[in-house]
Design a protein around this motif. Structure first.
Motif, mmCIF file in Angstrom:
data_model
loop_
_atom_site.group_PDB
_atom_site.id
_atom_site.type_symbol
_atom_site.label_atom_id
_atom_site.label_comp_id
_atom_site.label_asym_id
_atom_site.label_seq_id
_atom_site.Cartn_x
_atom_site.Cartn_y
_atom_site.Cartn_z
ATOM 1 N N GLY A 35 0.830 -1.194 0.000
ATOM 2 C CA GLY A 35 0.000 0.000 0.000
ATOM 3 C C GLY A 35 0.861 1.239 0.000
ATOM 4 N N LEU A 36 0.241 2.357 -0.347
ATOM 5 C CA LEU A 36 0.951 3.636 -0.371
ATOM 6 C C LEU A 36 -0.045 4.759 -0.172
ATOM 7 N N ARG A 37 0.342 5.704 0.668
ATOM 8 C CA ARG A 37 -0.383 6.965 0.779
ATOM 9 C C ARG A 37 0.613 8.099 0.560
ATOM 10 N N VAL A 38 0.220 9.064 -0.240
ATOM 11 C CA VAL A 38 1.005 10.286 -0.428
ATOM 12 C C VAL A 38 0.097 11.442 -0.063
ATOM 13 N N ALA A 39 0.563 12.284 0.865
ATOM 14 C CA ALA A 39 -0.262 13.386 1.356
ATOM 15 C C ALA A 39 0.527 14.688 1.309
ATOM 16 N N ASP A 40 -0.143 15.748 0.872
ATOM 17 C CA ASP A 40 0.388 17.103 1.001
ATOM 18 C C ASP A 40 -0.151 17.662 2.306
ATOM 19 N N GLY A 48 9.927 18.521 2.814
ATOM 20 C CA GLY A 48 9.503 19.062 4.088
ATOM 21 C C GLY A 48 9.910 18.195 5.262
ATOM 22 N N SER A 49 9.473 18.608 6.454
ATOM 23 C CA SER A 49 9.823 17.942 7.705
ATOM 24 C C SER A 49 8.552 17.560 8.455
ATOM 25 N N PHE A 50 8.660 16.516 9.287
ATOM 26 C CA PHE A 50 7.454 15.981 9.932
ATOM 27 C C PHE A 50 7.773 15.467 11.332
ATOM 28 N N ASP A 51 6.753 15.510 12.188
ATOM 29 C CA ASP A 51 6.818 14.938 13.531
ATOM 30 C C ASP A 51 5.767 13.843 13.629
ATOM 31 N N ILE A 52 6.150 12.697 14.195
ATOM 32 C CA ILE A 52 5.242 11.557 14.304
ATOM 33 C C ILE A 52 5.150 11.127 15.759
ATOM 34 N N ASP A 53 3.918 11.079 16.271
ATOM 35 C CA ASP A 53 3.641 10.517 17.592
ATOM 36 C C ASP A 53 3.234 9.061 17.414
ATOM 37 N N LEU A 67 0.785 11.985 12.342
ATOM 38 C CA LEU A 67 1.856 12.718 11.674
ATOM 39 C C LEU A 67 1.442 14.173 11.493
ATOM 40 N N ARG A 68 2.359 15.082 11.817
ATOM 41 C CA ARG A 68 2.162 16.510 11.589
ATOM 42 C C ARG A 68 3.412 17.094 10.960
ATOM 43 N N GLY A 69 3.261 18.197 10.270
ATOM 44 C CA GLY A 69 4.406 18.856 9.665
ATOM 45 C C GLY A 69 3.966 19.747 8.539
ATOM 46 N N SER A 70 4.855 19.951 7.598
ATOM 47 C CA SER A 70 4.547 20.784 6.443
ATOM 48 C C SER A 70 5.336 20.269 5.252
ATOM 49 N N GLY A 71 4.622 19.863 4.211
ATOM 50 C CA GLY A 71 5.289 19.352 3.019
ATOM 51 C C GLY A 71 4.543 18.169 2.441
#
Length: 297
Positions: free
Chosen positions: A32-37, A60-65, A97-101
Motif C-alpha cells: 500500500g501507499l499513501r502520499v499526502a500534502d 519538508g519535515s514531519f513529527d510523528i507521535d 503525523l504533523r508537519g509541512s510538506g
C-alpha cells in the motif's frame, strides 16, 4: 481502454490524500501507499492494523507521535536532494503525523510486529547503479540489508535527464528459491527540470515507463509519467523508466509479496539481459550523486 495498472495523478486521491493504493484496488493484495500534502498544523492519522509502514518525507519535515514516543524527521527540500531520514512503524502501531510538506507512507500487510526504527539520512546506503546512460542513483530506504521489517521492501531511484533505469527490464512474479522472488510493486513518480537549464516555471517535466507480460499475467503499460502518477506492477516485466533529456525523474518503489523470504531477487528479460555486460566498459554518469548540497534548481 483505461489501463488498470497505470493511475495518473488525481485518480487515486481519497481520504484527504493525493494517492491511496490499497486492497480496494481489484487484484492488489500485499502493498500500500499513501502520499499526502500536509499543511502546517494539519495531521495525518495512521490507525493501528495488520500493516507495517515506512514514513518517507518527499519534501519538508514531519513529527510523528507513535506508541507513546515522538520522532522528528528532518526530511529534505525535495526528492532530488539526496536521501532522507525515515521512520519504520511495525504492525499494530497507530501514529499521528504533523508537519509541512509532502510525505509518502509505504506499507505492507503483515501480522508480525517489529519495533519502530528511525533511520537517519546518513544511515541510508546510496548506490550508483549502472554506467553510461544507464546510470541511476538508488536509496535503500527499507531494503532487507538496511531494515528489519517483516514484509516491506522500499527504495527510491533518481534517474538524471536522458538516462534509463529499471533497465534491463526484469520481473519478480514467481517464487524460485535462490533465483526469483514473488513481489508486487508500486512505482510513485515525480519529475522536475534538470539543473542549470533555466527551464520556465511551467515546464512540463516528464519521463516514460513500460511494462510487458510474462507467464504470470498479461500487462501492457506504455505511459508518459509526471509528478503524482502511479504505476502498479502485480506481475510481468517492468522497465525501462526513462527520463526525458531535459528532465530528471524520481520514483519510490514499494514491494512485498506472499513468499517465505523477504528478499528482492529478479529475472531479467532474456532479450535485454545482455545490456548488463556493457556496463563495465563505461564510466558512471558524473552528474551523480544528487545530494542536498547540489539540490538547487
Amino acid at each position: 481502454m483505461p489501463n488498470a495498472w497505470f493511475r495518473p495523478r488525481g485518480t487515486l486521491a481519497r481520504d484527504g490524500c493525493a494517492v491511496v493504493v490499497d486492497d480496494a484496488i481489484d487484484g492488489w493484495t500485499h502493498t500500500g501507499l499513501r502520499v499526502a500534502d500536509v499543511a502546517a498544523g494539519a495531521a495525518v492519522d495512521l490507525p493501528a492494523g495488520d500493516v507495517e509502514r515506512l514514513v518517507v518525507p518527499l519534501a519538508g519535515s514531519f513529527d510523528i507521535d507513535h506508541d507513546g514516543a515522538a520522532t522528528s524527521l528532518a526530511g529534505r527540500a525535495n526528492v532530488f536532494a539526496g536521501p532522507t531520514d525515515v521512520l519504520f512503524l511495525g504492525a499494530g502501531t497507530a501514529a499521528t503525523l504533523r508537519g509541512s510538506g509532502r510525505v509518502a507512507i509505504a506499507q505492507a500487510r503483515t501480522t508480525q510486529a517489529r519495533p519502530a526504527v528511525h533511520l537517519g539520512a546518513g544511515d541510508i546506503p546510496v548506490e550508483i547503479r549502472g554506467t553510461g546512460r544507464d546510470t541511476r542513483q538508488v536509496h535503500d530506504l527499507g531494503t532487507p540489508d538496511v531494515l528489519d521489517a517483516a514484509a516491506l521492501i522500499v527504495c527510491e531511484v533518481i534517474t538524471p535527464g536522458g538516462n534509463w533505469s529499471s533497465h534491463p527490464a526484469h520481473k519478480h512474479d514467481e517464487y524460485v528459491p535462490g533465483h526469483e522472488s514473488q513481489l508486487e510493486e508500486i512505482y510513485y513518480f515525480e519529475a522536475a527540470p534538470a539543473r542549470d537549464l533555466g527551464a520556465p516555471a511551467d515546464a512540463d517535466a516528464f519521463g516514460m515507463f513500460v511494462t510487458s507480460s510474462s507467464p504470470a499475467g498479461e500487462i501492457d503499460t506504455h505511459a508518459t509519467v509526471r509528478t503524482g502518477d502511479v504505476a502498479l506492477v502485480p506481475y510481468g516485466y517492468h522497465g525501462p523508466a526513462t527520463a526525458a533529456p531535459e528532465y530528471d525523474l524520481y520514483y519510490l518503489n514499494v514491494m512485498a509479496g506472499p513468499g517465505p523470504e523477504r528478499v528482492w531477487l529478479i529475472s531479467d528479460d532474456p532479450g535485454q539481459a545482455w545490456v548488463r555486460d556493457t556496463w563495465p566498459g563505461q564510466e558512471a554518469d558524473p552528474r551523480l550523486p544528487f545530494t542536498a548540497e547540489r539540490a538547487d534548481r
